[in-house]
Write an enzyme that holds these catalytic residues in place. Structure first.
Site, mmCIF file in Angstrom:
data_model
loop_
_atom_site.group_PDB
_atom_site.id
_atom_site.type_symbol
_atom_site.label_atom_id
_atom_site.label_comp_id
_atom_site.label_asym_id
_atom_site.label_seq_id
_atom_site.Cartn_x
_atom_site.Cartn_y
_atom_site.Cartn_z
ATOM 1 N N LYS A 91 -4.330 71.628 36.365
ATOM 2 C CA LYS A 91 -3.996 71.064 37.665
ATOM 3 C C LYS A 91 -3.964 72.211 38.666
ATOM 4 C CE LYS A 91 -0.112 69.196 40.296
ATOM 5 N NZ LYS A 91 1.290 68.740 40.244
ATOM 6 N N GLY A 127 8.924 66.605 45.440
ATOM 7 C CA GLY A 127 10.349 66.492 45.182
ATOM 8 C C GLY A 127 11.150 65.756 46.229
ATOM 9 N N ALA A 149 3.386 63.742 43.345
ATOM 10 C CA ALA A 149 4.386 64.291 44.274
ATOM 11 C C ALA A 149 5.002 63.212 45.169
ATOM 12 C CB ALA A 149 3.823 65.398 45.143
ATOM 13 N N GLY A 150 6.330 63.248 45.271
ATOM 14 C CA GLY A 150 7.055 62.398 46.205
ATOM 15 C C GLY A 150 7.526 61.073 45.676
ATOM 16 N N ASN A 174 7.806 64.085 38.158
ATOM 17 C CA ASN A 174 8.742 64.917 37.417
ATOM 18 C C ASN A 174 10.169 64.675 37.884
ATOM 19 O OD1 ASN A 174 8.838 68.483 36.533
ATOM 20 N ND2 ASN A 174 10.266 66.882 36.102
ATOM 21 N N THR A 175 10.461 65.067 39.134
ATOM 22 C CA THR A 175 11.828 65.043 39.627
ATOM 23 C C THR A 175 12.437 63.644 39.594
ATOM 24 O OG1 THR A 175 11.259 66.873 41.088
ATOM 25 C CG2 THR A 175 13.312 65.741 41.543
#
Length: 257
Positions: free
Chosen positions: A97, A158, A184-185, A206-207
């Site tokens: 990535k 995040g 993301a997001g 992830n987050t």
């Protein structure tokens, strides 16, 4: 239907990050509940050459997963290529990535350096998945360069804001001939389902899982959301209308005075 990225095939359309979990036991349980087949990690934060040091594989069976290392921390194409080389040298990774951050405040990617890194890593034989903003033109140029998938952000890394620009995201999906993975997001299962309903081929997060009050339960929720969103997209939603439409047929109904 399988998700095809380069030479690889996956049943799961949820890619999961490995950072910021409370501990490795919770991480392992979350990964298992998610039923992901792809785990992503930052090469710069991974002790890939020293087995005596702790790493995210401590509780995870590496034979069960395909690894997607990222070049987080790179500020230009040269750094990204060098970091990718470290991942390849570990003998575990040929899928990468590309992540080249151009703004420290927003953590938005540098479009010029991302394209440069993608082109070089493709020359070196990597399966390349570039992380990008929701720039429609850049997404097309990355695909034209040979990227095996495009990974536009839903919102800043995040932030948990979800999909803030569905129009651009839908344009990217519409024009792409390679998989589009929203990255993301994502903050909630609703965000993941929405991204998939727009036609995304997968979601990387992830987050939203590692930072949840119950990461294990959230991992399972995200799995179900991705499934539901994909099925909803494939089923085809009804069009939105300005006025009410009766759900029960009126034809053939007898009316008595």
């Amino acid at each position: 239907m399988m998700l095809n990225i380069g030479q690889y095939q996956f049943e799961s359309r949820l890619f999961l990050g490995t950072g910021k979990y409370p501990d490795y036991d919770i991480q392992k349980q979350a990964v298992e509940k998610s039923q992901t087949e792809v785990l992503t990690f930052s090469v710069r934060r991974m002790n890939i050459f020293d087995p005596s040091l702790p790493n995210f594989l401590e509780k995870i069976d590496p034979k069960k997963y395909r690894f997607l290392p990222n070049t987080a921390g790179a500020k230009n194409a040269e750094e990204a290529v060098r970091i990718a080389g470290l991942a390849a040298a570990s003998g575990r990774c040929d899928m990468i990535k590309v992540e080249v951050i151009g703004c420290d405040r927003t953590l938005l990617p540098d479009p010029v350096e991302t394209l440069k890194a993608t082109e070089e890593l493709l020359k070196q034989g990597f399966t390349v998945l570039p992380y990008t903003s929701d720039d429609v033109v850049l997404a097309r140029k990355l695909e034209e360069a040979g990227a095996h998938a495009i990974m536009p952000g839903a919102s800043p890394i995040g932030s948990g804001q979800g999909v803030i620009n569905p129009l651009n995201l839908s344009f990217i999906i519409e024009q792409s001939n390679v998989p589009v993975l929203v990255d993301a997001g994502i903050g909630s299962p609703a965000d993941a389902a929405y991204a998939m309903e727009l036609g995304a081929d997968g979601v990387l997060l992830n987050t939203a899982v590692s930072g949840a009050e119950d990461p294990v339960k959230m991992a399972e929720a995200m799995k179900l959301a991705v499934h539901a969103g994909r099925f909803g997209y494939e089923a085809g939603r009804i069009p939105k209308k300005d006025y009410a439409v009766a759900s029960s047929p009126e034809e053939g109904i007898s009316v008595r005075d």
